[in-house]
Motif scaffolding. Sequence first.
Motif, PDB file in Angstrom:
ATOM      1  N   PHE A  86       0.992  -0.988  -0.015  1.00  9.57           N
ATOM      2  CA  PHE A  86       0.208  -0.003   0.145  1.00  9.57           C
ATOM      3  C   PHE A  86       1.002   1.248   0.068  1.00  9.57           C
ATOM      4  O   PHE A  86       1.874   1.307   0.903  1.00  9.57           O
ATOM      5  CB  PHE A  86      -0.912   0.036   1.218  1.00  9.57           C
ATOM      6  CG  PHE A  86      -2.028   1.169   1.177  1.00  9.57           C
ATOM      7  CD1 PHE A  86      -3.240   0.809   0.713  1.00  9.57           C
ATOM      8  CD2 PHE A  86      -1.659   2.432   1.627  1.00  9.57           C
ATOM      9  CE1 PHE A  86      -4.234   1.848   0.921  1.00  9.57           C
ATOM     10  CE2 PHE A  86      -2.553   3.212   1.280  1.00  9.57           C
ATOM     11  CZ  PHE A  86      -3.755   3.169   1.121  1.00  9.57           C
ATOM     12  N   SER A  87       0.594   2.172  -0.894  1.00  9.70           N
ATOM     13  CA  SER A  87       1.466   3.629  -0.916  1.00  9.70           C
ATOM     14  C   SER A  87       0.434   4.775  -0.877  1.00  9.70           C
ATOM     15  O   SER A  87      -0.361   4.759  -1.495  1.00  9.70           O
ATOM     16  CB  SER A  87       2.195   3.456  -2.118  1.00  9.70           C
ATOM     17  OG  SER A  87       3.058   2.446  -2.222  1.00  9.70           O
ATOM     18  N   TRP A  88       0.803   5.867  -0.206  1.00  9.86           N
ATOM     19  CA  TRP A  88       0.192   7.095  -0.254  1.00  9.86           C
ATOM     20  C   TRP A  88       1.102   8.039  -0.482  1.00  9.86           C
ATOM     21  O   TRP A  88       2.410   8.128   0.057  1.00  9.86           O
ATOM     22  CB  TRP A  88      -0.163   7.136   1.229  1.00  9.86           C
ATOM     23  CG  TRP A  88      -0.570   8.601   1.506  1.00  9.86           C
ATOM     24  CD1 TRP A  88      -1.147   9.619   0.786  1.00  9.86           C
ATOM     25  CD2 TRP A  88      -0.142   9.326   2.734  1.00  9.86           C
ATOM     26  NE1 TRP A  88      -1.159  10.902   1.475  1.00  9.86           N
ATOM     27  CE2 TRP A  88      -0.582  10.894   2.813  1.00  9.86           C
ATOM     28  CE3 TRP A  88       0.568   9.048   4.190  1.00  9.86           C
ATOM     29  CZ2 TRP A  88      -0.506  11.709   3.631  1.00  9.86           C
ATOM     30  CZ3 TRP A  88       0.584  10.021   4.935  1.00  9.86           C
ATOM     31  CH2 TRP A  88       0.019  11.484   4.871  1.00  9.86           C
ATOM     32  N   GLY A 116       2.473  -5.058   5.052  1.00 14.69           N
ATOM     33  CA  GLY A 116       2.184  -5.314   6.426  1.00 14.69           C
ATOM     34  C   GLY A 116       2.466  -4.225   7.064  1.00 14.69           C
ATOM     35  O   GLY A 116       3.162  -3.465   7.162  1.00 14.69           O
ATOM     36  N   ALA A 117       1.778  -4.289   8.514  1.00 17.30           N
ATOM     37  CA  ALA A 117       1.512  -3.064   9.271  1.00 17.30           C
ATOM     38  C   ALA A 117       3.114  -2.878  10.065  1.00 17.30           C
ATOM     39  O   ALA A 117       3.408  -1.692  10.150  1.00 17.30           O
ATOM     40  CB  ALA A 117       0.698  -3.181  10.481  1.00 17.30           C
ATOM     41  N   LEU A 118       3.989  -3.680  10.014  1.00 15.30           N
ATOM     42  CA  LEU A 118       5.361  -3.699  10.586  1.00 15.30           C
ATOM     43  C   LEU A 118       6.639  -3.146   9.886  1.00 15.30           C
ATOM     44  O   LEU A 118       7.306  -2.759  10.356  1.00 15.30           O
ATOM     45  CB  LEU A 118       5.701  -4.785  11.333  1.00 15.30           C
ATOM     46  CG  LEU A 118       4.552  -5.390  12.456  1.00 15.30           C
ATOM     47  CD1 LEU A 118       4.963  -6.621  13.170  1.00 15.30           C
ATOM     48  CD2 LEU A 118       4.338  -4.216  13.449  1.00 15.30           C
ATOM     49  N   HIS A 119       6.218  -3.081   8.583  1.00 16.49           N
ATOM     50  CA  HIS A 119       7.272  -2.862   7.550  1.00 16.49           C
ATOM     51  C   HIS A 119       6.963  -1.682   6.636  1.00 16.49           C
ATOM     52  O   HIS A 119       6.325  -1.780   5.705  1.00 16.49           O
ATOM     53  CB  HIS A 119       7.553  -4.125   6.503  1.00 16.49           C
ATOM     54  CG  HIS A 119       7.798  -5.349   7.342  1.00 16.49           C
ATOM     55  ND1 HIS A 119       9.052  -5.435   8.400  1.00 16.49           N
ATOM     56  CD2 HIS A 119       7.186  -6.281   7.787  1.00 16.49           C
ATOM     57  CE1 HIS A 119       9.163  -6.563   8.507  1.00 16.49           C
ATOM     58  NE2 HIS A 119       7.783  -7.221   8.474  1.00 16.49           N
ATOM     59  N   ASN A 175      -0.479   5.302  11.069  1.00 20.68           N
ATOM     60  CA  ASN A 175      -0.718   4.413  12.115  1.00 20.68           C
ATOM     61  C   ASN A 175      -1.966   4.153  12.717  1.00 20.68           C
ATOM     62  O   ASN A 175      -2.659   2.922  12.779  1.00 20.68           O
ATOM     63  CB  ASN A 175       0.387   4.377  13.071  1.00 20.68           C
ATOM     64  CG  ASN A 175       1.816   3.919  12.500  1.00 20.68           C
ATOM     65  OD1 ASN A 175       2.025   3.953  11.293  1.00 20.68           O
ATOM     66  ND2 ASN A 175       2.733   3.793  13.462  1.00 20.68           N
ATOM     67  N   ASP A 176      -2.559   5.425  13.271  1.00 21.74           N
ATOM     68  CA  ASP A 176      -3.649   5.303  13.922  1.00 21.74           C
ATOM     69  C   ASP A 176      -4.912   5.067  12.936  1.00 21.74           C
ATOM     70  O   ASP A 176      -5.810   4.252  13.183  1.00 21.74           O
ATOM     71  CB  ASP A 176      -4.295   6.747  14.444  1.00 21.74           C
ATOM     72  CG  ASP A 176      -3.217   7.352  15.678  1.00 21.74           C
ATOM     73  OD1 ASP A 176      -2.687   6.259  16.323  1.00 21.74           O
ATOM     74  OD2 ASP A 176      -3.113   8.285  15.799  1.00 21.74           O
ATOM     75  N   CYS A 202      -5.958  -2.953  10.679  1.00 22.08           N
ATOM     76  CA  CYS A 202      -4.428  -3.441  10.467  1.00 22.08           C
ATOM     77  C   CYS A 202      -3.867  -3.679  11.888  1.00 22.08           C
ATOM     78  O   CYS A 202      -4.034  -3.183  12.999  1.00 22.08           O
ATOM     79  CB  CYS A 202      -3.561  -2.489   9.984  1.00 22.08           C
ATOM     80  SG  CYS A 202      -3.909  -2.164   8.294  1.00 22.08           S
ATOM     81  N   ASP A 203      -3.159  -4.993  12.167  1.00 23.03           N
ATOM     82  CA  ASP A 203      -3.014  -5.715  13.396  1.00 23.03           C
ATOM     83  C   ASP A 203      -1.338  -5.367  13.875  1.00 23.03           C
ATOM     84  O   ASP A 203      -0.519  -5.873  13.054  1.00 23.03           O
ATOM     85  CB  ASP A 203      -3.186  -7.119  13.550  1.00 23.03           C
ATOM     86  CG  ASP A 203      -2.923  -7.871  14.673  1.00 23.03           C
ATOM     87  OD1 ASP A 203      -1.973  -7.163  15.703  1.00 23.03           O
ATOM     88  OD2 ASP A 203      -3.633  -8.516  15.249  1.00 23.03           O
TER      89      ASP A 203
END
Length: 206
Positions: free
Chosen positions: A125-127, A139-142, A152-153, A160-161
Amino acid sequence: MTNEPSRHSWLRSFHGGYLLEGYTLTLVRGLSPQRFLELLGAEPQGDFAGFNAFVAQDLEFQEDEVDWGDNMFVGATRVRGQDVDWVLAVEINGGIEFQTDAMERATAGTRGVSHFRSPDAMRLFSWWEDGELRTRFEGALHRQGSTPDELNDLMRQVGCDFETGECGLEQYVALAEELTGVRVTPETLRDGVYSTGIVEIPGLPH
């Protein structure tokens, strides 16, 4: 805002699960499909009404490719946001967003988001904001980009976990909707009129 996984799970079943074999969906605010393709440096390939016609043209393009991956076929259609039109771009498999500098040009002075799944189930995913990659994650951690933690919020809110790192397709669809105000549905893709083009992917080894 509440997370509604069922409302955002349509991508898994769309067109018989066709997009699970690999896709990229990109939204950019305020551009026409033709202007978006121009900023990508695409060679125009005509307009096609409906997702079926777009897929047929994409298959024809792929059959003509000698070295697969040197070029990407992209279709762009106009969609309505909360206060302005956006362009929705579709690639079968894809790679324009993260293998070229095209999004730097396409998002200059505006916002863009993109989500991607490869045939081997890699997800990104890119913004983008004003030509700058603000956040990209698999993935949420990378996370990477100039502001890797700013979403993040919002990522937590869509499901997302951050303990396991899991952030699935439903979360990608929901996050794109939150960042753009554009609700992409199966009907959006099915009924779109796609302006198409071919974009060269430079520097790939054979």
